[in-house]
Write a protein that holds these residues in place. Structure first.
Motif, PDB file in Angstrom:
ATOM      1  N   THR A  86       0.908  -0.976  -0.026  1.00  0.00           N
ATOM      2  CA  THR A  86      -0.102   0.067   0.024  1.00  0.00           C
ATOM      3  C   THR A  86       0.939   1.202   0.178  1.00  0.00           C
ATOM      4  OG1 THR A  86      -0.172   0.175   2.349  1.00  0.00           O
ATOM      5  CG2 THR A  86      -1.802  -1.259   1.455  1.00  0.00           C
ATOM      6  N   PRO A  87       0.183   2.569  -0.311  1.00  0.00           N
ATOM      7  CA  PRO A  87       1.348   3.532  -0.221  1.00  0.00           C
ATOM      8  C   PRO A  87       1.692   3.953   1.180  1.00  0.00           C
ATOM      9  CG  PRO A  87      -0.885   3.938  -1.554  1.00  0.00           C
ATOM     10  CD  PRO A  87      -0.946   2.737  -0.894  1.00  0.00           C
ATOM     11  N   TRP A  88       1.152   3.552   1.996  1.00  0.00           N
ATOM     12  CA  TRP A  88       1.748   3.738   3.412  1.00  0.00           C
ATOM     13  C   TRP A  88       2.378   2.673   4.207  1.00  0.00           C
ATOM     14  CZ3 TRP A  88      -3.351   4.019   1.503  1.00  0.00           C
ATOM     15  CH2 TRP A  88      -4.248   2.839   1.884  1.00  0.00           C
ATOM     16  N   LYS A  89       2.484   1.540   3.618  1.00  0.00           N
ATOM     17  CA  LYS A  89       3.298   0.573   3.961  1.00  0.00           C
ATOM     18  C   LYS A  89       4.482   0.001   2.887  1.00  0.00           C
ATOM     19  CE  LYS A  89       1.822  -2.677   6.648  1.00  0.00           C
ATOM     20  NZ  LYS A  89       0.837  -3.924   7.077  1.00  0.00           N
TER      21      LYS A  89
ATOM     22  N   VAL B 259      -0.662 -19.722 -10.405  1.00  0.00           N
ATOM     23  CA  VAL B 259      -0.819 -20.037  -8.969  1.00  0.00           C
ATOM     24  C   VAL B 259      -1.985 -19.174  -8.230  1.00  0.00           C
ATOM     25  CG1 VAL B 259       0.768 -17.838  -8.674  1.00  0.00           C
ATOM     26  CG2 VAL B 259       0.679 -19.828  -6.768  1.00  0.00           C
ATOM     27  N   TYR B 260      -2.445 -19.580  -7.454  1.00  0.00           N
ATOM     28  CA  TYR B 260      -3.751 -18.866  -6.787  1.00  0.00           C
ATOM     29  C   TYR B 260      -3.417 -18.451  -5.647  1.00  0.00           C
ATOM     30  CZ  TYR B 260      -5.549 -21.590 -11.036  1.00  0.00           C
ATOM     31  OH  TYR B 260      -5.692 -21.973 -12.081  1.00  0.00           O
ATOM     32  N   LEU B 261      -4.608 -17.724  -5.006  1.00  0.00           N
ATOM     33  CA  LEU B 261      -4.409 -16.947  -3.822  1.00  0.00           C
ATOM     34  C   LEU B 261      -6.173 -16.890  -3.510  1.00  0.00           C
ATOM     35  CD1 LEU B 261      -2.492 -16.096  -1.306  1.00  0.00           C
ATOM     36  CD2 LEU B 261      -2.798 -13.613  -1.966  1.00  0.00           C
ATOM     37  N   GLN B 262      -6.410 -17.740  -2.749  1.00  0.00           N
ATOM     38  CA  GLN B 262      -7.766 -17.723  -2.400  1.00  0.00           C
ATOM     39  C   GLN B 262      -7.793 -16.931  -0.905  1.00  0.00           C
ATOM     40  OE1 GLN B 262     -10.655 -19.018  -3.519  1.00  0.00           O
ATOM     41  NE2 GLN B 262     -11.817 -17.801  -1.876  1.00  0.00           N
ATOM     42  N   ILE B 263      -8.460 -15.789  -0.831  1.00  0.00           N
ATOM     43  CA  ILE B 263      -8.601 -14.904   0.367  1.00  0.00           C
ATOM     44  C   ILE B 263     -10.072 -14.874   0.897  1.00  0.00           C
ATOM     45  CG2 ILE B 263      -6.378 -13.695  -0.224  1.00  0.00           C
ATOM     46  CD1 ILE B 263      -7.736 -11.635  -1.656  1.00  0.00           C
ATOM     47  N   ASN B 264     -10.150 -15.354   1.869  1.00  0.00           N
ATOM     48  CA  ASN B 264     -11.530 -15.309   2.666  1.00  0.00           C
ATOM     49  C   ASN B 264     -11.648 -14.253   3.788  1.00  0.00           C
ATOM     50  OD1 ASN B 264     -12.197 -17.289   0.787  1.00  0.00           O
ATOM     51  ND2 ASN B 264     -11.386 -18.768   2.294  1.00  0.00           N
TER      52      ASN B 264
ATOM     53  N   GLU C  82      -7.823  -3.971   6.331  1.00  0.00           N
ATOM     54  CA  GLU C  82      -6.343  -3.993   6.222  1.00  0.00           C
ATOM     55  C   GLU C  82      -6.046  -4.694   5.592  1.00  0.00           C
ATOM     56  OE1 GLU C  82      -8.557  -4.358   9.052  1.00  0.00           O
ATOM     57  OE2 GLU C  82      -7.505  -6.018  10.259  1.00  0.00           O
ATOM     58  N   ASP C  83      -6.692  -5.593   4.513  1.00  0.00           N
ATOM     59  CA  ASP C  83      -6.071  -6.320   3.322  1.00  0.00           C
ATOM     60  C   ASP C  83      -5.920  -5.577   2.289  1.00  0.00           C
ATOM     61  OD1 ASP C  83      -7.881  -9.220   4.882  1.00  0.00           O
ATOM     62  OD2 ASP C  83      -5.770  -8.744   4.841  1.00  0.00           O
ATOM     63  N   THR C  84      -6.686  -4.480   2.117  1.00  0.00           N
ATOM     64  CA  THR C  84      -6.610  -3.520   1.159  1.00  0.00           C
ATOM     65  C   THR C  84      -5.115  -3.247   0.617  1.00  0.00           C
ATOM     66  OG1 THR C  84      -8.766  -2.550   1.414  1.00  0.00           O
ATOM     67  CG2 THR C  84      -7.087  -1.163   0.018  1.00  0.00           C
ATOM     68  N   ALA C  85      -4.761  -3.843  -0.703  1.00  0.00           N
ATOM     69  CA  ALA C  85      -3.426  -3.577  -1.164  1.00  0.00           C
ATOM     70  C   ALA C  85      -3.350  -3.892  -2.632  1.00  0.00           C
ATOM     71  CB  ALA C  85      -2.504  -4.257  -0.326  1.00  0.00           C
ATOM     72  N   VAL C  86      -2.128  -3.427  -3.182  1.00  0.00           N
ATOM     73  CA  VAL C  86      -1.992  -4.170  -4.454  1.00  0.00           C
ATOM     74  C   VAL C  86      -1.194  -5.414  -4.240  1.00  0.00           C
ATOM     75  CG1 VAL C  86      -0.856  -4.120  -6.873  1.00  0.00           C
ATOM     76  CG2 VAL C  86      -1.943  -2.063  -5.651  1.00  0.00           C
TER      77      VAL C  86
ATOM     78  N   LEU D 244      -5.300  -5.078  -7.883  1.00  0.00           N
ATOM     79  CA  LEU D 244      -5.623  -4.360  -6.700  1.00  0.00           C
ATOM     80  C   LEU D 244      -6.867  -4.900  -5.879  1.00  0.00           C
ATOM     81  CD1 LEU D 244      -5.686  -1.618  -5.024  1.00  0.00           C
ATOM     82  CD2 LEU D 244      -7.275  -0.570  -6.796  1.00  0.00           C
ATOM     83  N   VAL D 245      -6.766  -4.943  -4.465  1.00  0.00           N
ATOM     84  CA  VAL D 245      -7.890  -5.620  -4.033  1.00  0.00           C
ATOM     85  C   VAL D 245      -8.059  -4.313  -2.922  1.00  0.00           C
ATOM     86  CG1 VAL D 245      -8.244  -7.145  -1.897  1.00  0.00           C
ATOM     87  CG2 VAL D 245      -6.929  -8.089  -3.873  1.00  0.00           C
TER      88      VAL D 245
END
Length: 129
Positions: free
Chosen positions: A39-42, A78-83, A88-92, A124-125
């Motif tokens: 993220t822009p701040w991390k 490759v996959y990333l399942q995110i539940n 705070e998961d907002t990020a690229v 982007l999520v």
């Protein structure tokens, strides 16, 4: 050589997404894969890792039990399942490929972005109500 991440989007807290990362131009099955986010701040943050044969996976503590990494070597993907997404998961989210095999028991090794040879462009999520 290309890693193409996709699947991001806008989702409400508690929702789910499945990110994909398609690989082109290199022997995908011989590479270990990591997901990172920024993220822009991390600073760029490690999210998950999967070994070339899928035998070993690792997760950041912040996503453990919510995220699942997997791969299909036949599809070079490759996959990333995110539940249970949180704001705070907002990020690229970026996928990355590493030819070298890290020490699976050294968190400073497989989370080190310098390990990775190729990087995707990110997807982007955004988690928001």
């Amino acid at each position: 050589v290309q890693l193409q991440a996709s699947g991001g989007g806008l989702v409400q807290p508690g929702g789910s997404l499945r990110l994909s990362c398609a690989a082109y131009g290199f022997p995908f099955s011989t590479y270990n894969i990591g997901w990172f986010r920024q993220t822009p701040w991390k600073e760029r943050e490690f999210v998950a890792f999967i070994s070339r044969g899928s035998g070993t996976t690792r997760y950041a503590d912040s996503v453990k039990d919510r995220f699942t990494i997997s791969r299909d070597n036949a599809k070079n993907t490759v996959y990333l399942q995110i539940n249970s997404l949180k704001r705070e998961d907002t990020a690229v989210y970026y996928c990355a490929a590493a030819l070298a095999t890290p020490d699976f028991y050294n968190v400073n090794d497989y989370t080190n972005h310098r390990l990775y040879d190729y990087w995707g462009q990110g997807t982007l999520v955004t988690v928001s109500s």
